[in-house]
Motif scaffolding. Structure first.
Motif, short mmCIF file in Angstrom:
data_model
loop_
_atom_site.label_atom_id
_atom_site.label_comp_id
_atom_site.label_asym_id
_atom_site.label_seq_id
_atom_site.Cartn_x
_atom_site.Cartn_y
_atom_site.Cartn_z
N ALA A 1 0.88 -1.18 0.00
CA ALA A 1 0.00 0.00 0.00
C ALA A 1 0.91 1.23 0.00
CB ALA A 1 -0.89 -0.01 1.24
N PRO A 2 0.39 2.39 -0.36
CA PRO A 2 1.21 3.60 -0.33
C PRO A 2 1.94 3.81 1.01
CG PRO A 2 -0.82 4.07 -1.49
CD PRO A 2 -0.96 2.67 -0.91
N HIS A 3 1.29 3.45 2.09
CA HIS A 3 1.92 3.48 3.42
C HIS A 3 1.88 2.06 3.95
CE1 HIS A 3 1.98 7.88 3.79
NE2 HIS A 3 0.87 7.82 3.08
N HIS A 4 3.05 1.42 4.08
CA HIS A 4 3.14 0.06 4.59
C HIS A 4 4.30 0.02 5.57
CE1 HIS A 4 3.21 -4.56 3.64
NE2 HIS A 4 3.23 -4.30 4.94
N TYR A 5 3.95 -0.04 6.84
CA TYR A 5 4.93 -0.01 7.92
C TYR A 5 4.87 -1.30 8.71
CZ TYR A 5 4.34 4.90 6.72
OH TYR A 5 4.23 6.09 6.05
N VAL B 1 1.03 -2.48 9.00
CA VAL B 1 0.16 -1.31 9.01
C VAL B 1 0.07 -0.86 7.55
CG1 VAL B 1 -0.18 1.02 9.89
CG2 VAL B 1 0.93 -0.70 11.32
N LEU B 2 -1.11 -1.02 6.95
CA LEU B 2 -1.28 -0.73 5.52
C LEU B 2 -2.35 0.35 5.32
CD1 LEU B 2 -1.44 -4.37 5.46
CD2 LEU B 2 -0.13 -3.46 3.56
N ALA B 3 -1.99 1.39 4.57
CA ALA B 3 -2.95 2.48 4.32
C ALA B 3 -2.60 3.19 3.01
CB ALA B 3 -2.93 3.47 5.47
N PRO B 4 -3.58 3.67 2.32
CA PRO B 4 -4.99 3.29 2.43
C PRO B 4 -5.21 1.87 1.90
CG PRO B 4 -4.70 5.15 0.89
CD PRO B 4 -3.34 4.70 1.33
N ALA B 5 -5.95 1.09 2.64
CA ALA B 5 -6.22 -0.29 2.24
C ALA B 5 -6.96 -0.35 0.90
CB ALA B 5 -7.02 -1.00 3.32
N SER B 6 -7.75 0.67 0.63
CA SER B 6 -8.52 0.70 -0.62
C SER B 6 -7.62 0.84 -1.85
CB SER B 6 -9.53 1.85 -0.60
OG SER B 6 -8.86 3.08 -0.45
N GLN B 7 -6.36 1.21 -1.66
CA GLN B 7 -5.44 1.36 -2.79
C GLN B 7 -4.49 0.18 -2.95
OE1 GLN B 7 -3.48 5.20 -2.99
NE2 GLN B 7 -5.31 6.24 -2.24
N MET B 8 -4.74 -0.89 -2.20
CA MET B 8 -3.91 -2.08 -2.33
C MET B 8 -4.22 -2.78 -3.65
SD MET B 8 -4.26 -3.40 1.63
CE MET B 8 -3.66 -5.03 1.30
N SER C 1 -9.92 5.03 9.00
CA SER C 1 -10.92 3.99 8.76
C SER C 1 -10.54 3.14 7.53
CB SER C 1 -12.31 4.60 8.56
OG SER C 1 -12.34 5.35 7.36
N ASP C 2 -9.55 3.58 6.75
CA ASP C 2 -9.11 2.87 5.55
C ASP C 2 -7.71 2.30 5.77
OD1 ASP C 2 -9.16 1.86 2.98
OD2 ASP C 2 -8.68 3.78 2.01
N VAL C 3 -7.55 1.64 6.92
CA VAL C 3 -6.26 1.08 7.32
C VAL C 3 -6.44 -0.38 7.68
CG1 VAL C 3 -4.36 1.24 8.99
CG2 VAL C 3 -5.52 3.32 8.23
N LYS D 1 1.74 10.79 11.64
CA LYS D 1 2.97 11.56 11.38
C LYS D 1 3.26 11.64 9.88
CE LYS D 1 5.35 10.68 15.72
NZ LYS D 1 6.46 9.97 16.38
N ASN D 2 2.73 10.69 9.12
CA ASN D 2 2.93 10.66 7.67
C ASN D 2 1.70 11.13 6.92
OD1 ASN D 2 5.72 9.43 6.93
ND2 ASN D 2 5.03 8.33 8.74
N ASP D 3 0.89 11.95 7.59
CA ASP D 3 -0.26 12.64 6.99
C ASP D 3 -1.36 11.72 6.50
OD1 ASP D 3 0.91 15.14 7.50
OD2 ASP D 3 2.12 14.97 5.69
#
Length: 163
Positions: free
Chosen positions: A57-61, A124-131, A103-105, A96-98
């Motif tokens: 995802a765009p944010h995957h920690y 930790v994946l966000a936004p899940a809708s963009q996976m 709710s889309d995590v 912290k990463n905006d």
């Protein structure tokens, strides 16, 4: 007059003065000890966080205990506070990463034997809708190989106390 650098709290690796809580063959233990050159987004006595090397995802920690803890199948009821802190740390990193839409995590763990690293780690994946389709499969809800943080907490809370 020479400039004095301010100390860098939280992002410096937690030094291990003994082998307690450190598995020398564990890649995540090496990462939290700054042996791999991986950027730590958060590091304290209890938890560390860094980006997944194969983001789904765009944010995957990944949020991991700083000291080595086995995979989620090895946890007991006494680990509930740890799992809750891991989720809270994940939320803080997202903020912290905006990432504002929490709710889309997707927060979860791969269930053994479907985890490549035995050191406990929360995805930790966000936004899940963009996976992507493949990522949605790999991190699929209600599957044999992926368990959400909420499902793990429910499972742990249902266990008998081991103390």
């Amino acid at each position: 007059m020479a400039a004095v650098e301010a100390p860098q709290p939280a992002l410096a690796a937690v030094s291990k003065t003994s082998s307690e809580g450190y598995e020398k063959k564990c890649i995540f233990c090496k990462i939290v000890n700054n042996e791999m050159g991986t950027e730590l987004l958060h590091c304290d006595e209890d938890l560390s966080c860094f980006r997944d090397i194969k983001p789904a995802a765009p944010h995957h920690y990944l949020v991991v205990p700083t000291k080595h803890v086995g995979n989620c199948k090895s946890l007991g009821k006494e680990h509930v506070p740890l799992v809750k802190r891991m989720v809270e740390a994940g939320k803080e990193i997202l903020q912290k990463n905006d990432v504002t839409d929490l709710s889309d995590v997707r927060y979860g763990f791969h269930w053994p034997p479907f985890c490549s690293v035995t050191h406990l780690h929360l995805h930790v994946l966000a936004p899940a809708s963009q996976m992507s389709l493949m990522s949605r499969l790999f991190y699929r809800l209600n599957s044999y190989w992926f368990i959400t943080a909420d499902q793990l907490l429910e499972l742990l809370n249902s266990k008998e106390d081991t103390n």
